[in-house]
Enzyme design. Structure first.
Site, PDB file in Angstrom:
ATOM      1  N   GLU A 116     -18.675  -2.131  28.374  1.00  0.00           N
ATOM      2  CA  GLU A 116     -19.672  -2.110  29.451  1.00  0.00           C
ATOM      3  C   GLU A 116     -19.884  -3.473  30.102  1.00  0.00           C
ATOM      4  O   GLU A 116     -20.991  -4.026  30.078  1.00  0.00           O
ATOM      5  CB  GLU A 116     -21.017  -1.589  28.918  1.00  0.00           C
ATOM      6  CG  GLU A 116     -20.943  -0.228  28.270  1.00  0.00           C
ATOM      7  CD  GLU A 116     -22.310   0.377  27.946  1.00  0.00           C
ATOM      8  OE1 GLU A 116     -23.308  -0.349  28.004  1.00  0.00           O
ATOM      9  OE2 GLU A 116     -22.359   1.572  27.646  1.00  0.00           O
TER      10      GLU A 116
ATOM     11  N   GLU B 298     -18.499   6.607  24.111  1.00  0.00           N
ATOM     12  CA  GLU B 298     -19.904   6.671  23.693  1.00  0.00           C
ATOM     13  C   GLU B 298     -20.579   7.798  24.442  1.00  0.00           C
ATOM     14  O   GLU B 298     -20.349   8.002  25.634  1.00  0.00           O
ATOM     15  CB  GLU B 298     -20.690   5.398  24.045  1.00  0.00           C
ATOM     16  CG  GLU B 298     -20.478   4.228  23.138  1.00  0.00           C
ATOM     17  CD  GLU B 298     -21.321   3.004  23.529  1.00  0.00           C
ATOM     18  OE1 GLU B 298     -22.463   3.179  24.006  1.00  0.00           O
ATOM     19  OE2 GLU B 298     -20.825   1.883  23.352  1.00  0.00           O
TER      20      GLU B 298
HETATM   21  C1  BG6 Z   1     -24.533   1.406  25.317  1.00  0.00           C
HETATM   22  C2  BG6 Z   1     -24.080   0.221  24.541  1.00  0.00           C
HETATM   23  O1  BG6 Z   1     -25.039   0.981  26.526  1.00  0.00           O
HETATM   24  O2  BG6 Z   1     -25.568   2.184  24.868  1.00  0.00           O
HETATM   25  C3  BG6 Z   1     -24.725   0.065  23.178  1.00  0.00           C
HETATM   26  O3  BG6 Z   1     -22.700   0.091  24.446  1.00  0.00           O
HETATM   27  C4  BG6 Z   1     -26.156   0.556  23.207  1.00  0.00           C
HETATM   28  O4  BG6 Z   1     -24.607  -1.275  22.785  1.00  0.00           O
HETATM   29  C5  BG6 Z   1     -26.157   2.026  23.583  1.00  0.00           C
HETATM   30  O5  BG6 Z   1     -26.824   0.329  22.012  1.00  0.00           O
HETATM   31  C6  BG6 Z   1     -27.512   2.681  23.629  1.00  0.00           C
HETATM   32  O6  BG6 Z   1     -28.381   2.012  24.480  1.00  0.00           O
HETATM   33  P1  BG6 Z   1     -29.688   1.308  23.953  1.00  0.00           P
HETATM   34  O7  BG6 Z   1     -30.077   0.367  25.036  1.00  0.00           O
HETATM   35  O8  BG6 Z   1     -30.701   2.383  23.755  1.00  0.00           O
HETATM   36  O9  BG6 Z   1     -29.353   0.632  22.690  1.00  0.00           O
END
Ligand code: BG6
Length: 463
Positions: free
Chosen positions: A166, A365
């Site tokens: 990202e 993800e």
């Molecule tokens: C993604 C990232 O944006 O989402 C992670 O690659 C992140 O590092 C995950 O933890 C979830 O988002 P957040 O901000 O709730 O942790």
């Protein structure tokens, strides 16, 4: 209906070094911007919980890999922490880090879990940030050296590499919307940072290919499809296209096609904030595109034509070109404040198929962060996270449909394996298949979704 996935489909999850490993005395890890920022402003982090312990994967990884097996993992992605491997970012390699990552990778492989390794997950070494971080050309050089060292050390066993996770997020968080260090608001700097990240990625890809290591290298992007408020309103459609150029195509186009989106270049030229570059840079980006693409998908972006006045004409922002549209009746994850729109995952895969040469990709993800999951603990001590099972199923159905229609998608990874440290949200929202009890020295317990995922992986699908 039976949802069967292609043979050798990757089932697993993703994590990152800074969010999971933690630090122990004598590990010789250097400071990253997260260690530093927490020391400076602990109140910025939920319940003042910092990254020092995280989920203690540094000491518990062997136990964790056994839990991965129980939750259906045939693959797992994490990141190397630059500040662990090369504590000051540019100098000597830390032997403790080499031993740790070697053992972690070997343990995964000997348990038949393919390691996918990412090089940069928001974690700039502090010493490099002091010299400008991604603003500085020297960081690009230091990153490329770091990447090469990683390929040399681990490239005999790791066959899928990623240059960034990202990369738009350090741009947005660090230089536009203030949720990452150094917490600035400056579009000119944001453009330079984004350009250097793109260049660093292309240079690392070049070196990787030159090394002929018999593997693949890609990038992981959080793609947020931009939907106009009204498809039949050309102003809304144009605004959505600009948002798409800023937040998706700024990395997707150079990574896959080797070029930058024209709409974006026009805006940046008009504002007279073109990044500094050397003559050969655009050619390097053009010639060194990715072998595969990781797609992180959480939420869509809803856009309408600009209706509110521009905040400050002396300080341009992407938001001068569109307004976010608060669509009524959208489905929300109230804990994270993100819309849940399952079809978005299909739209991204279809766009990748139709407009990006159907490049090989996987869902790197997808997931749902929920606060207060202790509420759902049953009498056997297990978290019954039926909402997470429903969330994954609803997305997988759309992944399946996209594959049926020809999308070249080779896997699905959940965010995340075990609950981990979510940056400034720390441990507020939990995402894992496996619960981590911070009160009990990080004790792990598989959630209902973890057992469910194991069945999906074993059957290579679900009914
Ligand atoms: C993604 C990232 O944006 O989402 C992670 O690659 C992140 O590092 C995950 O933890 C979830 O988002 P957040 O901000 O709730 O942790």
């Amino acid at each position: 209906m039976n949802y069967k996935f292609p043979e050798n489909f990757l089932w697993g999850s993703a994590a990152s070094g800074p969010q999971s490993e933690g630090r122990i005395h004598g590990d010789l890890k250097g400071e990253s911007i997260w260690d530093y920022w927490y020391e400076e402003e602990p109140e910025k982090f939920f319940n003042k919980v910092g990254p020092e312990k995280a989920s203690q994967v540094y000491t518990k990884y062997k136990e964790d890999i056994q839990l991965m097996k129980k939750t259906g993992h045939n693959s797992f992605r994490t990141s190397i922490q630059w500040s662990r491997l090369i504590p000051d970012g540019v100098g000597a390699v830390n032997p403790e880090a080499v031993a740790f990552y070697n053992s972690y990778i070997d343990e995964l492989l000997s348990n038949d879990i393919e390691p996918l390794i990412n090089l940069y997950h928001f974690d700039m070494p502090k010493s490099l940030q002091e010299q400008g971080g991604w603003m500085s050309r020297q960081t690009v050089d230091a990153y490329v050296r770091y990447a090469k060292i990683c390929f040399e050390l681990f490239g005999d066993r790791v066959k899928k590499w990623f240059t960034h996770n990202e990369p738009i997020v350090p741009v947005e968080g660090g230089y536009l919307y203030q949720f990452h260090y150094p917490n600035e608001v400056n579009l000119k700097k944001a453009v330079q940072v984004g350009f250097h990240e793109n260049l660093a990625s292309a240079q690392a890809i070049k070196i990787y290919h030159e090394m002929e290591l018999d593997g693949e290298i890609g990038i992981i992007l959080n793609l947020t499809p931009s939907y106009p408020r009204d498809d039949s309103n050309p102003e809304d459609v144009k605004a959505a296209a600009i948002a798409d150029a800023f937040f998706n195509r700024s990395f997707l186009d150079p990574a896959v096609k080797g070029t930058f989106p024209e709409e974006l270049v026009e805006i940046i030229k008009e504002l007279d904030i073109l990044p500094k570059m050397e003559v050969e840079d655009l050619l390097t980006i053009q010639e060194n595109t990715v072998d595969l693409l990781g797609i992180n998908y959480y939420q869509p972006r809803r856009i309408k034509a600009k209706e509110t006045p521009i905040a400050d004409i002396n300080h341009p922002m992407p938001d001068d070109y569109f307004d976010n549209y608060d669509m009524p009746n959208k489905k929300m994850n109230p804990y994270r404040g993100w819309e849940i729109y399952e079809k978005g995952i299909y739209d991204i895969l279809t766009n990748t198929r139709e407009n990006y040469g159907n490049i090989k990709c996987y869902i790197s993800e997808n997931g749902m962060g929920v606060e207060g999951e202790e509420r759902f603990i049953n009498k056997d001590g297990q978290i019954e996270d039926d909402y997470r099972i429903a969330f994954v199923k609803d997305h997988l159905r759309y992944v399946h449909q996209a594959i049926q229609e020809g999308a070249n998608c080779i896997g699905y990874h959940m965010w995340t394996c075990m609950d981990n440290w979510s940056w400034t949200n720390a441990y507020k929202n939990r995402y894992g298949f496996i619960a981590v009890n911070l009160e009990q020295d990080g004790q792990r317990t598989i959630k209902k979704s973890g057992y469910w995922f194991n069945e999906v992986s074993e059957k290579n699908g679900f009914n």
